[in-house]
Design an enzyme around this catalytic site. Structure first.
Site, PDB file in Angstrom:
ATOM      1  N   SER A  43       5.527 -11.509 -27.312  1.00 49.41           N
ATOM      2  CA  SER A  43       5.113 -12.557 -26.383  1.00 49.41           C
ATOM      3  C   SER A  43       4.492 -11.902 -25.172  1.00 49.41           C
ATOM      4  CB  SER A  43       6.306 -13.406 -25.925  1.00 49.41           C
ATOM      5  OG  SER A  43       6.683 -14.336 -26.904  1.00 49.41           O
TER       6      SER A  43
ATOM      7  N   GLU B  79      -6.828 -17.896 -11.679  1.00 51.30           N
ATOM      8  CA  GLU B  79      -7.247 -19.234 -12.114  1.00 51.30           C
ATOM      9  C   GLU B  79      -6.228 -19.879 -13.057  1.00 51.30           C
ATOM     10  OE1 GLU B  79      -8.846 -16.399 -12.846  1.00 51.30           O
ATOM     11  OE2 GLU B  79     -10.454 -16.272 -11.355  1.00 51.30           O
ATOM     12  N   SER B  80      -4.985 -19.464 -13.071  1.00 45.45           N
ATOM     13  CA  SER B  80      -3.845 -20.037 -13.806  1.00 45.45           C
ATOM     14  C   SER B  80      -3.238 -19.010 -14.785  1.00 45.45           C
ATOM     15  CB  SER B  80      -4.146 -21.381 -14.458  1.00 45.45           C
ATOM     16  OG  SER B  80      -4.382 -22.357 -13.437  1.00 45.45           O
TER      17      SER B  80
ATOM     18  N   HIS C 149       2.057 -15.900 -28.183  1.00 50.29           N
ATOM     19  CA  HIS C 149       3.305 -15.661 -28.912  1.00 50.29           C
ATOM     20  C   HIS C 149       2.917 -15.391 -30.360  1.00 50.29           C
ATOM     21  CE1 HIS C 149       5.496 -17.159 -25.460  1.00 50.29           C
ATOM     22  NE2 HIS C 149       4.704 -18.215 -25.453  1.00 50.29           N
TER      23      HIS C 149
END
Lengths: 143, 143
Positions: free
Chosen positions: A55, A62-63, A68
Site C-alpha cells: 500500500s 493538489e490532494s 493498494h
C-alpha cells in the site's frame, strides 16, 4: 484555492504479480503517475504486507494518490484525487501502461463545495462515469 | 485476503475552521476514525499547507483513510477505504460529530475484482449511494 476536486477511482486487473509485490517499484510507479499529472509531492507513506501486497500514498499539493495491490490476484486499486485544475487522467493512463494490466476501469467523481462543483448543483449519480467493466484480454481506453 | 473493498467518499460542510487548520487535531481525528472502524494503522503522512489547510493519510492493514481540509471554506474531503470485512461507516459518523459539520454526505463505492464484488457483476452506477446533498443548517443522517 477552490475546493473543486476531481477524483479518479481506478481498478487494474491482470497486472504483473511481481511488480505489484515490489515496494520500490510500486513507489516509483506512483511517483511517475504524480509527475504525469504535474503534481507536487509533499509527503508519502508506503507499507509492505506479509505475505504479499503493497500500500502506498503520496500527499501532493493538489490532494493525493494512493495504491493498494493484491499480487496474488494481479489486482491494484488506485485513487488519484486532484484539485487546483490538475487533470488526473494522464496518471491513470500511465499506470495502465506500466502495470501492463489486461483490463482496467475508472470512475471519476466530482468533489468539493456545491458552489464550486459544476453549476453549483449537488453531486448526482450521473457525475459518476463508468468507462467499462474488465474483460479478460481487452484493454479499455481511458479517454 | 479477498480484494472486496468498501470505499466511502465523504464530504463535510460547515466545519469549524480552526479545527480544520490544526494538523495535530486533524491527525487525531483521522486516528480516531481508524479506531472507530477497528482498523490497524501501519503508516501515515500529514502535511500542512500555507496559508492554510491540512492533508493527511493513514495506511491501515485494511487499505487507507485520507483527509483534505479547506479551513477557509469549512470543508473537508474524506476517504475511508476498507477491505477485510471492515465497515467504514462508523468512521464517517465519528468524523461528522467531531467536525461538528452543518451538513455532510457520502457515497459508498465497491472496489475489487468482479468475482469478489457482490454477485460477480461489474461495478454499476447503482452501486453508488448518494445519501443527500448538503443543506445549510441541517445534519444528514449517515445510516
Amino acid at each position: 484555492m477552490k475546493t473543486l476536486g476531481r477524483h479518479l477511482v481506478a481498478e487494474y486487473f491482470g497486472c504483473d504479480a511481481a511488480l505489484l509485490d515490489a515496494p520500490d517499484d510500486v513507489a516509483r510507479l506512483l511517483h511517475d503517475a504524480a509527475d504525469a499529472i504535474g503534481a507536487t509531492v509533499v509527503s508519502e507513506a508506503f507499507h509492505r504486507y506479509a505475505p504479499h501486497g503493497v500500500s502506498g500514498t503520496l500527499l501532493i499539493a493538489e490532494s493525493h494518490l494512493s495504491i493498494h495491490t493484491w499480487p496474488e490476484h494481479g489486482y491494484a486499486a488506485v485513487d488519484i484525487f486532484t484539485c487546483g485544475g490538475l487533470d488526473p487522467r494522464p496518471g491513470f493512463t500511465l499506470l495502465e501502461a506500466r502495470l501492463a494490466s489486461r483490463a482496467s476501469r475508472y470512475q471519476e467523481i466530482v468533489r468539493g463545495l456545491p458552489e464550486h462543483v459544476a453549476g453549483g448543483r449537488a453531486l448526482l449519480p450521473e457525475d459518476v462515469v463508468i468507462l467499462g467493466a474488465p474483460v479478460a484480454g481487452s484493454r479499455r481506453e481511458s479517454s
